[in-house]
Design a protein around this motif. Structure first.
Motif, mmCIF file in Angstrom:
data_model
loop_
_atom_site.group_PDB
_atom_site.id
_atom_site.type_symbol
_atom_site.label_atom_id
_atom_site.label_comp_id
_atom_site.label_asym_id
_atom_site.label_seq_id
_atom_site.Cartn_x
_atom_site.Cartn_y
_atom_site.Cartn_z
ATOM 1 N N THR A 35 0.810 -1.222 0.000
ATOM 2 C CA THR A 35 0.000 0.000 0.000
ATOM 3 C C THR A 35 0.841 1.269 0.000
ATOM 4 N N GLY A 36 2.123 1.127 0.320
ATOM 5 C CA GLY A 36 2.983 2.299 0.423
ATOM 6 C C GLY A 36 3.033 2.879 1.820
ATOM 7 N N TYR A 37 2.233 2.317 2.756
ATOM 8 C CA TYR A 37 2.269 2.825 4.130
ATOM 9 C C TYR A 37 2.209 1.695 5.169
ATOM 10 N N GLN A 38 2.614 0.480 4.776
ATOM 11 C CA GLN A 38 2.613 -0.646 5.712
ATOM 12 C C GLN A 38 4.022 -1.073 6.122
ATOM 13 N N TYR A 39 5.001 -0.229 5.841
ATOM 14 C CA TYR A 39 6.394 -0.535 6.188
ATOM 15 C C TYR A 39 6.528 -0.794 7.688
ATOM 16 N N ILE A 40 5.851 0.021 8.495
ATOM 17 C CA ILE A 40 5.916 -0.111 9.952
ATOM 18 C C ILE A 40 4.880 -1.111 10.463
ATOM 19 N N SER A 41 3.630 -0.940 10.060
ATOM 20 C CA SER A 41 2.546 -1.785 10.587
ATOM 21 C C SER A 41 2.620 -3.210 10.064
ATOM 22 N N GLY A 42 3.047 -3.372 8.815
ATOM 23 C CA GLY A 42 3.237 -4.702 8.256
ATOM 24 C C GLY A 42 1.946 -5.420 7.902
ATOM 25 N N ASN A 43 2.109 -6.629 7.381
ATOM 26 C CA ASN A 43 0.997 -7.499 6.993
ATOM 27 C C ASN A 43 0.947 -8.709 7.911
ATOM 28 N N ASN A 44 -0.251 -9.165 8.266
ATOM 29 C CA ASN A 44 -0.329 -10.405 9.034
ATOM 30 C C ASN A 44 -0.029 -11.592 8.114
ATOM 31 N N ASP A 63 13.839 -13.070 -4.462
ATOM 32 C CA ASP A 63 12.877 -13.470 -3.431
ATOM 33 C C ASP A 63 12.090 -12.237 -3.009
ATOM 34 N N ILE A 64 10.761 -12.304 -3.113
ATOM 35 C CA ILE A 64 9.909 -11.158 -2.763
ATOM 36 C C ILE A 64 9.059 -11.514 -1.555
ATOM 37 N N SER A 65 9.115 -10.680 -0.519
ATOM 38 C CA SER A 65 8.321 -10.890 0.693
ATOM 39 C C SER A 65 7.406 -9.696 0.922
ATOM 40 N N PHE A 66 6.438 -9.873 1.843
ATOM 41 C CA PHE A 66 5.410 -8.850 2.057
ATOM 42 C C PHE A 66 5.174 -8.558 3.538
ATOM 43 N N LYS A 67 6.092 -8.944 4.411
ATOM 44 C CA LYS A 67 5.824 -8.873 5.851
ATOM 45 C C LYS A 67 5.866 -7.446 6.403
ATOM 46 N N ASN A 68 7.052 -6.876 6.520
ATOM 47 C CA ASN A 68 7.230 -5.505 7.017
ATOM 48 C C ASN A 68 8.665 -5.064 6.712
ATOM 49 N N VAL A 97 14.714 -4.704 5.966
ATOM 50 C CA VAL A 97 15.344 -3.518 5.374
ATOM 51 C C VAL A 97 16.109 -2.746 6.445
ATOM 52 N N GLU A 98 15.504 -2.610 7.632
ATOM 53 C CA GLU A 98 16.165 -1.899 8.733
ATOM 54 C C GLU A 98 17.383 -2.674 9.234
ATOM 55 N N ASN A 99 17.287 -4.004 9.284
ATOM 56 C CA ASN A 99 18.440 -4.821 9.676
ATOM 57 C C ASN A 99 19.601 -4.614 8.709
ATOM 58 N N THR A 100 19.271 -4.510 7.432
ATOM 59 C CA THR A 100 20.302 -4.274 6.420
ATOM 60 C C THR A 100 20.937 -2.900 6.609
ATOM 61 N N THR A 158 13.125 6.471 18.178
ATOM 62 C CA THR A 158 12.553 5.135 18.309
ATOM 63 C C THR A 158 11.697 4.815 17.088
ATOM 64 N N LYS A 159 11.881 3.624 16.539
ATOM 65 C CA LYS A 159 11.077 3.161 15.406
ATOM 66 C C LYS A 159 10.691 1.714 15.689
ATOM 67 N N ILE A 160 9.433 1.480 16.016
ATOM 68 C CA ILE A 160 8.981 0.150 16.425
ATOM 69 C C ILE A 160 8.355 -0.587 15.242
ATOM 70 N N ILE A 161 8.921 -1.745 14.912
ATOM 71 C CA ILE A 161 8.342 -2.645 13.916
ATOM 72 C C ILE A 161 8.232 -4.023 14.551
ATOM 73 N N ASN A 162 7.024 -4.562 14.562
ATOM 74 C CA ASN A 162 6.795 -5.902 15.115
ATOM 75 C C ASN A 162 7.306 -6.010 16.556
ATOM 76 N N ASP A 163 7.040 -4.973 17.349
ATOM 77 C CA ASP A 163 7.388 -4.918 18.775
ATOM 78 C C ASP A 163 8.873 -4.723 19.054
ATOM 79 N N TRP A 164 9.678 -4.444 18.035
ATOM 80 C CA TRP A 164 11.110 -4.242 18.252
ATOM 81 C C TRP A 164 11.518 -2.850 17.787
#
Length: 306
Positions: free
Chosen positions: A83-92, A140-145, A149-152, A219-225
């Motif tokens: 959607t262009g705005y799920q980078y933080i909230s992510g997909n279930n 490899d294409i993923s859709f999680k969050n 990218v932040e780890n990289t 602080t930038k929280i993704i998936n509780d981290w």
């Protein structure tokens, strides 16, 4: 005791051999990093397919092609924010599976551009694996969050913090490659990166993650981290050991440190017993609560819903 592979014996037989092979690998990494034509072409074709179902999608690359550790035949790892705005909230997980299935179907209809399409929905993180014909790149294409990218981005920061870091990482990866360790059930490439970084934290060549998060980072929280960080402005290593000598010290450390029941905590740069690290009370109180927020999140996940 298992003997060293002969390629590895040749690699470590002299300082000159080690230096030459590591420098050659780093030059290969550099050439791949500078030549983005194939990657750009693949992303353009992938984006054209995706926009038919996700017109507002945004693609992010991560992994070796973004850290500057890629070989010419390395896979391209891509995260798609649909959607262009799920980078933080992510997909279930179920939404990820649906996106993987949709994209897999579309790519199978784009045989002039892509082949060998696999929609992998039973993996921990569902992905589409595909081959781009024009560039001969696997992707490899993923859709999680945006966590990967932040780890990289964090790894790139460490690689740029001190010139000895990329050299030592490359040297250890060569050793792992020659002994068929990297990419096996023993170590992923990502795990090797962080094993080397942990060693360098112990040697005070780089700071632990805690310090790069306490250096004014938002602080930038993704998936509780918290994935937020900032390069330390005042960091200066007190260790002046050469990269080659650090390479030798790395194996001495591995050989003599008892790591079987240990957790190598890159957050604090400490070796913590596994049995201690799973105790929520200890996590909440250690060093004035340095792990308190993470303990609270773990406690919420462990508490059964009513």
């Amino acid at each position: 005791m298992k003997q060293l592979n002969m390629q590895c014996v040749t690699f470590i037989q002299s300082d000159e051999s080690i230096t030459n092979q590591v420098d050659n690998l780093l030059n290969t990494f550099l050439m791949c990093m500078q030549n983005k034509v194939n990657e750009t072409s693949m992303l353009r074709d992938l984006g054209n397919v995706l926009k038919t179902i996700y017109p507002n999608h945004v693609l992010y690359t991560f992994g070796s092609r973004s850290t500057g550790q890629a070989l010419p035949d390395s896979d391209c790892d891509v995260y798609c924010d649909v959607t262009g705005y799920q980078y933080i909230s992510g997909n279930n997980h179920q939404d990820q599976i649906r996106s993987v299935s949709k994209l897999g179907t579309l790519l199978n209809k784009s045989q002039q551009l892509f082949s060998n399409v696999f929609a992998l929905t039973r993996t921990r993180v569902p992905i589409v694996r595909v081959f781009h014909k024009a560039t001969r790149l696997n992707c490899d294409i993923s859709f999680k969050n945006g966590t990967s990218v932040e780890n990289t981005r964090l790894l790139v920061m460490y690689l740029k913090l001190d010139p000895r870091v990329p050299w030592l990482v490359a040297a250890v990866k060569l050793w792992a490659h020659y002994n068929h360790i990297q990419g096996s059930s023993y170590f992923t490439s990502h795990a090797l990166n962080w094993l080397v970084l942990f060693f360098l934290m112990r040697k005070h060549v780089v700071p632990p993650v805690m310090e790069v998060q306490l250096s004014g980072a938002k602080t930038k929280i993704i998936n509780d981290w918290n994935v937020g960080f900032e390069r330390p402005k005042q960091w200066h290593s007190t260790n002046e050991t050469s990269a080659l000598d650090l390479f030798k010290q790395f194996f001495a450390w591995i050989a003599h440190e008892d790591l079987i029941d240990a957790c190598l905590c890159t957050y604090t740069g400490e070796i913590i017993p596994k049995q201690t690290f799973v105790k929520l009370h200890w996590m909440k109180t250690y060093k004035n609560g340095v792990f308190k927020k993470y303990a609270e999140r773990l406690q919420l996940k462990r508490t059964p819903s009513k």
